[in-house]
Structure formats: C-alpha cells, structure tokens
Design a protein around this motif. Sequence first.
Motif, short mmCIF file in Angstrom:
data_model
loop_
_atom_site.label_atom_id
_atom_site.label_comp_id
_atom_site.label_asym_id
_atom_site.label_seq_id
_atom_site.Cartn_x
_atom_site.Cartn_y
_atom_site.Cartn_z
N TRP A 159 -13.08 28.40 -56.18
CA TRP A 159 -12.99 27.66 -57.44
C TRP A 159 -11.63 27.98 -58.04
O TRP A 159 -11.07 29.08 -57.83
N GLY A 160 -11.08 27.06 -58.83
CA GLY A 160 -9.79 27.33 -59.44
C GLY A 160 -9.54 26.50 -60.69
O GLY A 160 -9.77 25.29 -60.69
N GLU A 161 -9.11 27.15 -61.73
CA GLU A 161 -8.63 26.49 -62.94
C GLU A 161 -7.63 27.44 -63.58
O GLU A 161 -7.52 28.60 -63.17
N ASP A 162 -6.91 26.98 -64.53
CA ASP A 162 -5.90 27.85 -65.14
C ASP A 162 -5.93 27.74 -66.65
O ASP A 162 -6.85 27.17 -67.25
N PHE A 163 -4.89 28.28 -67.27
CA PHE A 163 -4.75 28.38 -68.71
C PHE A 163 -4.89 27.04 -69.42
O PHE A 163 -5.33 26.96 -70.56
N THR A 164 -4.52 25.95 -68.73
CA THR A 164 -4.58 24.65 -69.38
C THR A 164 -6.02 24.23 -69.71
O THR A 164 -6.24 23.43 -70.62
N SER A 165 -7.00 24.76 -68.98
CA SER A 165 -8.40 24.49 -69.33
C SER A 165 -8.69 24.91 -70.76
O SER A 165 -9.49 24.28 -71.45
N CYS A 166 -8.06 25.98 -71.19
CA CYS A 166 -8.35 26.56 -72.50
C CYS A 166 -7.88 25.67 -73.64
O CYS A 166 -8.64 25.39 -74.57
N TYR A 215 -11.80 20.93 -67.80
CA TYR A 215 -11.63 21.69 -66.58
C TYR A 215 -10.34 21.29 -65.87
O TYR A 215 -10.16 20.12 -65.51
N ALA A 216 -9.44 22.24 -65.67
CA ALA A 216 -8.16 21.98 -65.00
C ALA A 216 -8.37 21.97 -63.50
O ALA A 216 -8.23 22.97 -62.81
N GLU A 217 -8.72 20.82 -62.99
CA GLU A 217 -9.16 20.67 -61.59
C GLU A 217 -8.16 21.24 -60.59
O GLU A 217 -8.53 21.86 -59.60
N ASN A 218 -6.89 21.03 -60.87
CA ASN A 218 -5.85 21.50 -59.95
C ASN A 218 -5.00 22.60 -60.57
O ASN A 218 -3.84 22.78 -60.22
#
Length: 207
Positions: free
Chosen positions: A96-103, A108-111
Amino acid sequence: YVECSMASLTALADFHAMFPQHRTAEIQYSIQRGREFMKSIQREDGSWYGSWACCFCYGCWFGIEGLIKAGEPAFSPVIQKCCQFLLSHQRANGGWGEDFTSCYDKDYAENGMDSYGDDGSGVVNTAWALLALSAAKCEDVDAVRRGIKYLISRQLPSGDWPQEGIAGVFNRACGITYTAYRNVFPIWALGRCSETYGLAIDVDPED
C-alpha cells in the motif's frame, strides 16, 4: 480524532477487563459512547482520516482497532467496509502507498509513493494496512499474504527496512519523519499477521 478515541477506548476496555467491578456502569457507558463516536466519523468510503500520520491506512488501523477493542464484532458492516476500502487500494506489488498529500487534500493519494517508495508502495503504509486487516481478521488471506510478501521483500540484508517518504504529520500541514517507523511497524505487522493467520499466510521469501 480517531487516534485519540482509539487510545482512550483501549485504556478503558483494558482497565475494565482487569477491574470489572470498578465504576462498571460509567466505564461501559463511556465505551459505548466512544464506539458510536468512532462509527460517526467513518467516511463514506469506509475509511478514517488520520490526523497524526499519512494518512488513511493509518486512520483505518486506528478505526478498526478501536472498534474491535470496544466490542464491535469483526463481521460488522462498519469493519467490513473499512477492510474493503483497504483492499481496494492494495497495489499490484502487494503493498500500500500514500504520502503527505493525502493529509492536506483529505483524499487518498493513490500514487503518493511513486517518488519515495517502491513502485507506488511503502513499507510503513503497508504495515498499517496489515495491522488493520489482521485486527479485523480479514478473510481475504491472499491479500494479507501478498502484503506480507511485499514487506519481507523490502527488508534489507542488515535487517533494517529502507527509509522512504514522510510518514508523520501534525495539523495537516507539518510533515514529520519518524525514522523508527520503518522498523517498528513492519515487525509489528508481521508478528500480528503470523499470530492471527498462522500457517495460512506462510510465505517463501524466495518465491
């Protein structure tokens, strides 16, 4: 916050289990209210928004863990909806992967881990997702197995896991790098999955 609520519910539930005669009615009432609050802040897609780390995998872990601790059955629609959210975001490599941009996007930051992870996945997000799924005793054992295989494949010869993108956050806008996360959570997830699923998730690291 789903995180603070889960921590409070865990404390109350554990205390009540050890001292069931102490302020029984008050504690049971508080646990029930906390359980209902946790359900009320679940998002329409089944996830929970994590405010102290990046982001939805983390929030889902707290949401499921808190509700289970408060007495919610693993087969309840609330728990199952969250499991489906996580399963829908599992990547082809098993992680699974998401980053700071999800916040700050609250989406959900899909990529999100394309640049700072491994083919879009990250070890910390994967560990959080596996902690959530195993707490819920997710019946999609193949998905759990693929997540475990991904974590094992990312472990370095030294026993360490690689430092990847920012995993911590404060107040939606302040990213924090917790260097211990990359080791603490994969070990925790692998241990819990082994305890929950036993030989059903046996993985050959060379496969």
